[in-house]
Design a protein around this motif. Structure first.
Motif, PDB file in Angstrom:
ATOM      1  N   ALA A 134     -14.519   0.620   9.562  1.00  0.00           N
ATOM      2  CA  ALA A 134     -14.043   1.580  10.581  1.00  0.00           C
ATOM      3  C   ALA A 134     -13.754   1.125  11.850  1.00  0.00           C
ATOM      4  O   ALA A 134     -12.862   1.546  12.597  1.00  0.00           O
ATOM      5  N   ALA A 135     -14.650   0.152  12.418  1.00  0.00           N
ATOM      6  CA  ALA A 135     -14.435  -0.495  13.749  1.00  0.00           C
ATOM      7  C   ALA A 135     -13.104  -1.047  13.977  1.00  0.00           C
ATOM      8  O   ALA A 135     -12.510  -0.941  14.951  1.00  0.00           O
ATOM      9  N   ASP A 136     -12.548  -1.867  12.840  1.00  0.00           N
ATOM     10  CA  ASP A 136     -11.281  -2.395  12.862  1.00  0.00           C
ATOM     11  C   ASP A 136     -10.272  -1.228  12.965  1.00  0.00           C
ATOM     12  O   ASP A 136      -9.224  -1.494  13.685  1.00  0.00           O
ATOM     13  N   ALA A 137     -10.436  -0.157  12.227  1.00  0.00           N
ATOM     14  CA  ALA A 137      -9.406   0.847  12.214  1.00  0.00           C
ATOM     15  C   ALA A 137      -9.492   1.405  13.696  1.00  0.00           C
ATOM     16  O   ALA A 137      -8.268   1.845  14.337  1.00  0.00           O
ATOM     17  N   ALA A 138     -10.657   1.873  14.561  1.00  0.00           N
ATOM     18  CA  ALA A 138     -10.648   2.315  15.798  1.00  0.00           C
ATOM     19  C   ALA A 138     -10.010   1.308  16.774  1.00  0.00           C
ATOM     20  O   ALA A 138      -9.284   1.841  17.609  1.00  0.00           O
ATOM     21  N   ALA A 139     -10.351  -0.122  16.401  1.00  0.00           N
ATOM     22  CA  ALA A 139      -9.566  -0.873  17.545  1.00  0.00           C
ATOM     23  C   ALA A 139      -7.946  -0.977  17.405  1.00  0.00           C
ATOM     24  O   ALA A 139      -7.261  -0.917  18.232  1.00  0.00           O
ATOM     25  N   ALA A 140      -7.516  -0.628  16.063  1.00  0.00           N
ATOM     26  CA  ALA A 140      -6.259  -0.908  15.752  1.00  0.00           C
ATOM     27  C   ALA A 140      -5.552   0.450  16.368  1.00  0.00           C
ATOM     28  O   ALA A 140      -4.242   0.600  16.865  1.00  0.00           O
ATOM     29  N   ALA A 141      -6.145   1.633  16.053  1.00  0.00           N
ATOM     30  CA  ALA A 141      -5.765   3.025  16.667  1.00  0.00           C
ATOM     31  C   ALA A 141      -5.623   3.047  18.216  1.00  0.00           C
ATOM     32  O   ALA A 141      -4.565   3.348  18.884  1.00  0.00           O
ATOM     33  N   GLU A 142      -6.556   2.059  18.822  1.00  0.00           N
ATOM     34  CA  GLU A 142      -6.718   2.088  20.503  1.00  0.00           C
ATOM     35  C   GLU A 142      -5.206   1.147  20.770  1.00  0.00           C
ATOM     36  O   GLU A 142      -4.673   1.812  21.791  1.00  0.00           O
ATOM     37  N   ARG A 145      -1.975   3.504  20.546  1.00  0.00           N
ATOM     38  CA  ARG A 145      -2.128   4.796  21.073  1.00  0.00           C
ATOM     39  C   ARG A 145      -0.963   4.907  21.975  1.00  0.00           C
ATOM     40  O   ARG A 145      -0.299   6.182  21.812  1.00  0.00           O
ATOM     41  N   ARG A 146      -0.398   4.240  22.715  1.00  0.00           N
ATOM     42  CA  ARG A 146       0.724   4.357  23.406  1.00  0.00           C
ATOM     43  C   ARG A 146       2.024   4.290  22.672  1.00  0.00           C
ATOM     44  O   ARG A 146       3.074   5.159  23.001  1.00  0.00           O
ATOM     45  N   ARG A 147       2.282   3.323  21.972  1.00  0.00           N
ATOM     46  CA  ARG A 147       3.501   2.978  21.402  1.00  0.00           C
ATOM     47  C   ARG A 147       3.701   3.860  20.017  1.00  0.00           C
ATOM     48  O   ARG A 147       4.632   4.221  19.538  1.00  0.00           O
ATOM     49  N   SER A 148       2.674   4.083  19.151  1.00  0.00           N
ATOM     50  CA  SER A 148       2.616   4.915  17.949  1.00  0.00           C
ATOM     51  C   SER A 148       1.629   5.850  17.768  1.00  0.00           C
ATOM     52  O   SER A 148       0.479   5.649  17.202  1.00  0.00           O
ATOM     53  N   PRO A 149       1.654   7.082  18.696  1.00  0.00           N
ATOM     54  CA  PRO A 149       0.482   8.079  18.930  1.00  0.00           C
ATOM     55  C   PRO A 149      -0.055   8.765  17.450  1.00  0.00           C
ATOM     56  O   PRO A 149      -1.115   9.080  17.146  1.00  0.00           O
ATOM     57  N   GLN A 150       1.017   8.808  16.661  1.00  0.00           N
ATOM     58  CA  GLN A 150       0.920   9.563  15.283  1.00  0.00           C
ATOM     59  C   GLN A 150      -0.226   8.637  14.399  1.00  0.00           C
ATOM     60  O   GLN A 150      -0.785   8.797  13.887  1.00  0.00           O
ATOM     61  N   GLN A 151       0.316   7.292  14.300  1.00  0.00           N
ATOM     62  CA  GLN A 151      -0.752   6.299  13.679  1.00  0.00           C
ATOM     63  C   GLN A 151      -1.899   6.180  14.130  1.00  0.00           C
ATOM     64  O   GLN A 151      -2.760   6.022  13.371  1.00  0.00           O
ATOM     65  N   ALA A 152      -1.974   6.201  15.606  1.00  0.00           N
ATOM     66  CA  ALA A 152      -3.500   6.282  16.110  1.00  0.00           C
ATOM     67  C   ALA A 152      -4.317   7.410  15.591  1.00  0.00           C
ATOM     68  O   ALA A 152      -5.424   7.234  15.363  1.00  0.00           O
ATOM     69  N   ALA A 153      -3.650   8.604  15.903  1.00  0.00           N
ATOM     70  CA  ALA A 153      -4.184   9.972  15.379  1.00  0.00           C
ATOM     71  C   ALA A 153      -4.594   9.829  13.912  1.00  0.00           C
ATOM     72  O   ALA A 153      -5.827  10.344  13.570  1.00  0.00           O
ATOM     73  N   LEU A 154      -4.032   9.293  13.003  1.00  0.00           N
ATOM     74  CA  LEU A 154      -4.166   9.244  11.604  1.00  0.00           C
ATOM     75  C   LEU A 154      -5.523   8.437  11.385  1.00  0.00           C
ATOM     76  O   LEU A 154      -6.460   8.526  10.625  1.00  0.00           O
ATOM     77  N   LEU A 155      -5.504   7.164  12.170  1.00  0.00           N
ATOM     78  CA  LEU A 155      -6.426   6.143  11.989  1.00  0.00           C
ATOM     79  C   LEU A 155      -7.832   6.741  12.671  1.00  0.00           C
ATOM     80  O   LEU A 155      -8.961   6.442  11.888  1.00  0.00           O
ATOM     81  N   GLU A 156      -7.801   7.504  13.602  1.00  0.00           N
ATOM     82  CA  GLU A 156      -8.982   8.004  14.378  1.00  0.00           C
ATOM     83  C   GLU A 156      -9.534   8.997  13.351  1.00  0.00           C
ATOM     84  O   GLU A 156     -10.724   9.325  13.317  1.00  0.00           O
ATOM     85  N   MET A 157      -8.678   9.984  12.830  1.00  0.00           N
ATOM     86  CA  MET A 157      -9.333  10.669  11.771  1.00  0.00           C
ATOM     87  C   MET A 157      -9.946  10.289  10.621  1.00  0.00           C
ATOM     88  O   MET A 157     -10.986  10.796  10.115  1.00  0.00           O
TER      89      MET A 157
END
Length: 749
Positions: A134-142, A145-157
């Motif tokens: 989960a920590a690696d996924a959170a880092a990837a989401a961050e 966040r700017r270039r692919s907000p949809q992917q970031a939202a998916l990872l955060e959930m």
């Protein structure tokens, strides 16, 4: 011959050649072939591919040449050892093949179509989950966040959940499918599939505490509970007046059963009762409930069967076929309204759910409870002689009195110029109920508008060209219909023979509704029968409307007579109490008494007193008078003595061998041969009476004539062997080619 062999019940084997057939188990199938699985095998001279069910596996066969099994269709057994024994019992008792008995136990979705594919597939849902910490996924989401907000939202959930259905994940985040696929390709997310169950609508609220029992209910529960926990097989009759609270006793018994780590089955006679029962019981047992009845979709029924088999549901509620539910560690079977004919199957296999329940309870060493306000005469007699335990609920749960009943003589109404279906007394009672805002139920066990259309000049009547019955007129679509084969035609404006005026005779539910509309303009009247339920698709929707919208009058057929609990219903009317009384069946009086008693019991179930009106042309008839008094004990004493005098059940067993075919003379000849056979093999047995050949009440249905030979005698192995033998002889005798012959135990018609 040595090796590994399977004894198989084959679908292509007809009754007269039905037996376990030996098949060789190929080496590659040795591990998958076991009792209870289904297979494909070659059968007959042409080696036609046929379905079969493995009954046993052995190391020896008495035959030199044995065909091999083609394929196995199940990963695990669909029938347990106990259910295989039940199928063998059904073959002996109900004169069916082992395969047809086994087929009745399994849901339709489990079988195969003509292409060899299963009719219903398992339903799965795609699940999404992280495949990195989960920590690696959170880092990837961050980082995204700017270039692919949809992917970031998916990872955060997904960081907050172990797994989520992909559809829910996309819906909650607002992301699109391509964004999720990108995460999969990047190795951040992976997809799996999880099985889900198609479920009928069930109660999902907070569970309610068990209902409080009054002293009478508690006494019955204590007695039944002692039998339930005894560790031995028992049968008990719970005889309670309408509104006495038998359901509350059932709930406590099921709770005790679950506490013992065992499962329970509750049968109800009508599909209309299942939603109400399901709502009541699921409020106490939640997701422990599974429901089985024919109104479910094929997928729902299949998935409910799987939930039961997998041990995810321990309380099964349903109609007749629910008796075959594959529960593990069966501890209790309850049959509510046990006297109802609907527990008897009219199609092969012609079983009675009560007999199946007795067998299952005997094998599982558990309790069978038969509940009713008007017990079947045979059941009550078994309780009287001590074969069943007996418990009585003599008063209503809320301490209210039973409805006050008035018998109305319809001959007197005719003499006073009232030729309608509603007597003046019932009209006045309906008027009073409407003015007080209370509801009424009117019962008439005939749908349509008119039973018979005839010409007043030449006497012509409309008859079904395929059946020996008159066509019933339905005013809703202005068509004449046969309720046996479905034939229909338009109604002529005048007699098709002489052009004379047509007369409409014998009212149905539609005619009563039309008459009420004239008597009470502006008052809403609801009709409930097969014709009105079909367009809506559910009994429950109509009952919900009647309850929630406080509709003043409900007119219905037999589906409104039992199990319903509407607190605002204070008046019940029986439109034609004579209708089922002279049906030519020895059970006619019992059925009439039960119907009247049950429907009268729908009145006054709340805090308000109830009334009932019984309309009849024979007001002095003993059965009607006893039903009006709700006096089951007196009715039972009268009826059981009549049965004793005529040597009918419960003092004997009634078997019927029925022949049907398109050639009436050939059918009668077959029945005469059957009668002569019984006269020969039973000569010298004074305990056997043979009757017939006799035509059935409706002798021709869908261009097939039906005649029957009845046998009244004790049910023993020799008698059943004779019946099986004559069915086999007639089915293979070339003289009776085209004639279908079958046997039935305690027929319902």
């Amino acid at each position: 011959m040595t090796g590994r062999f399977a004894k198989i019940a084959v679908s292509a084997a007809t009754y007269w050649i039905d037996r376990p057939y030996d098949y060789l188990i190929p080496e590659e199938l040795c591990e998958s072939v076991q009792p209870g699985v289904r297979v494909f095998v070659p059968f007959g001279k042409g080696n036609r591919r046929s379905e079969g069910i493995v009954l046993a596996v052995t190391e020896h066969s008495d035959y030199e040449k044995v065909k091999p099994i083609i394929a196995v269709t199940d990963d695990s057994p669909v029938l347990s050892a106990d259910m295989i024994k039940l199928a063998l019992f059904m073959r002996d008792r109900f004169f069916c093949t082992v395969y047809s008995a086994a087929r009745a136990m399994l849901p339709a979705g489990l079988w195969f179509d003509d292409d060899g594919k299963r009719r219903v597939q398992d339903k799965t849902v795609e699940m999404s989950r992280l495949c990195v910490p989960a920590a690696d996924a959170a880092a990837a989401a961050e980082a995204k966040r700017r270039r692919s907000p949809q992917q970031a939202a998916l990872l955060e959930m997904l960081c907050s959940f172990e797994a989520l259905p992909s559809s829910d994940l996309l819906r909650h985040t607002g992301a699109k499918r391509p964004a999720l696929k990108v995460l999969e390709k990047a190795g951040l997310v992976e997809f799996t599939h999880r099985e889900v169950f198609r479920r009928p609508e069930v109660y999902v609220g907070e569970l309610e505490p068990l209902p409080v029992l009054n002293a009478e209910q508690q006494q019955a529960f204590d007695g039944l509970s002692a039998l339930e926990t005894s560790g031995a097989a028992h049968a008990a009759l719970l005889h309670g007046v309408t509104g006495s609270g038998k359901t509350s006793v059932y709930i406590h018994l099921i709770r005790r059963c679950l506490d013992m780590g065992r499962a329970a089955i509750l049968l109800v006679p009508e599909i209309a009762l299942t939603p109400q029962m399901l709502r009541t019981f699921s409020s106490h047992f939640g997701d422990e409930i599974a429901v089985l009845h024919s109104s479910l979709s094929t997928g729902e029924r299949y998935d409910e069967w799987k939930r039961i088999k997998q041990g995810k549901a321990h309380v099964v509620i349903g109609t007749r076929s629910a008796i075959f539910a594959p529960v593990d560690r069966l501890g209790l079977i309850i049959i509510d309204e046990e006297q109802e004919e609907t527990y008897k199957s009219e199609n092969d296999p012609r079983y009675n759910a009560r007999d199946i329940a007795k067998f299952r309870c005997a094998k599982a060493e558990c309790l069978l409870v038969l509940g009713s306000a008007t017990p079947d005469i045979v059941t009550r007699y078994n309780a009287e002689i001590g074969r069943y335990s007996y418990f009585r609920l003599a008063s209503r749960y809320n301490a209210m009195c039973l409805p006050e009943v008035q018998i109305v003589d319809m001959k007197r109404e005719l003499r006073h110029g009232n030729g309608g279906n509603i007597s003046s007394y019932l009209r006045d009672e309906l008027t009073e109920n409407i003015s007080r805002g209370e509801q009424s139920i009117l019962f008439l066990n005939r749908r349509g508008t008119n039973k018979l259309i005839s010409c007043v000049e030449c006497g012509y009547t409309y008859k079904c060209p395929r059946c020996s019955v008159s066509l019933t007129y339905h005013s809703a679509n202005k068509r004449l219909m046969c309720h046996y084969c479905g034939y229909s035609q338009w109604l002529d404006e005048s007699c098709p023979d002489c052009g004379g005026q047509l007369s409409f005779v014998g009212a149905g539910t539609q005619a009563v509704v039309e008459e009420l509309a004239e008597l009470f303009p502006g008052v809403e009247v609801m009709r409930m029968d097969t014709d009105s339920v079909a367009p809506v698709g559910s009994h429950e929707q109509l009952f919900k409307r009647f309850r929630e919208e406080n509709i003043p009058i409900l007119v219905g057929t037999q589906m409104v007579t039992k199990g319903l609990n509407f607190e605002n219903v204070t008046l019940v009317g029986v439109i034609s109490a004579d209708q089922s009384l002279y049906a030519g069946d020895y059970r006619a009086g019992e059925r009439t008494f039960s119907l009247i008693t049950q429907v009268v019991g729908r009145s006054g179930r709340g805090s308000k007193p109830g009334r009932a009106v019984i309309q009849t042309f024979t007001p002095d008839n003993e059965t009607i008078v006893q039903a009006a008094r709700q006096d089951y004990d007196e009715f039972y004493r009268t009826e059981v003595e009549l049965r004793r005098l005529h040597d009918l059940p419960p003092f004997t067993t009634l078997f019927a061998v029925t022949a049907s075919g398109t050639d009436e003379a050939q059918v009668v000849a077959a029945c005469r041969y059957i009668r002569s056979f019984f006269d020969t093999v039973l000569r010298g047995r004074n305990d056997c009476i043979t009757l017939g050949p006799t035509p059935l009440a409706v002798v021709k249905v869908n261009n097939r004539f039906r005649y029957r030979v009845n046998l009244c005698c004790a049910s023993d192995k020799d008698i059943r062997a004779y019946i099986s033998r004559i069915v086999t002889e007639c089915s293979t005798d070339k003289r009776f080619k085209g004639v279908s012959v079958y046997a039935d135990n305690d027929p319902s018609d």
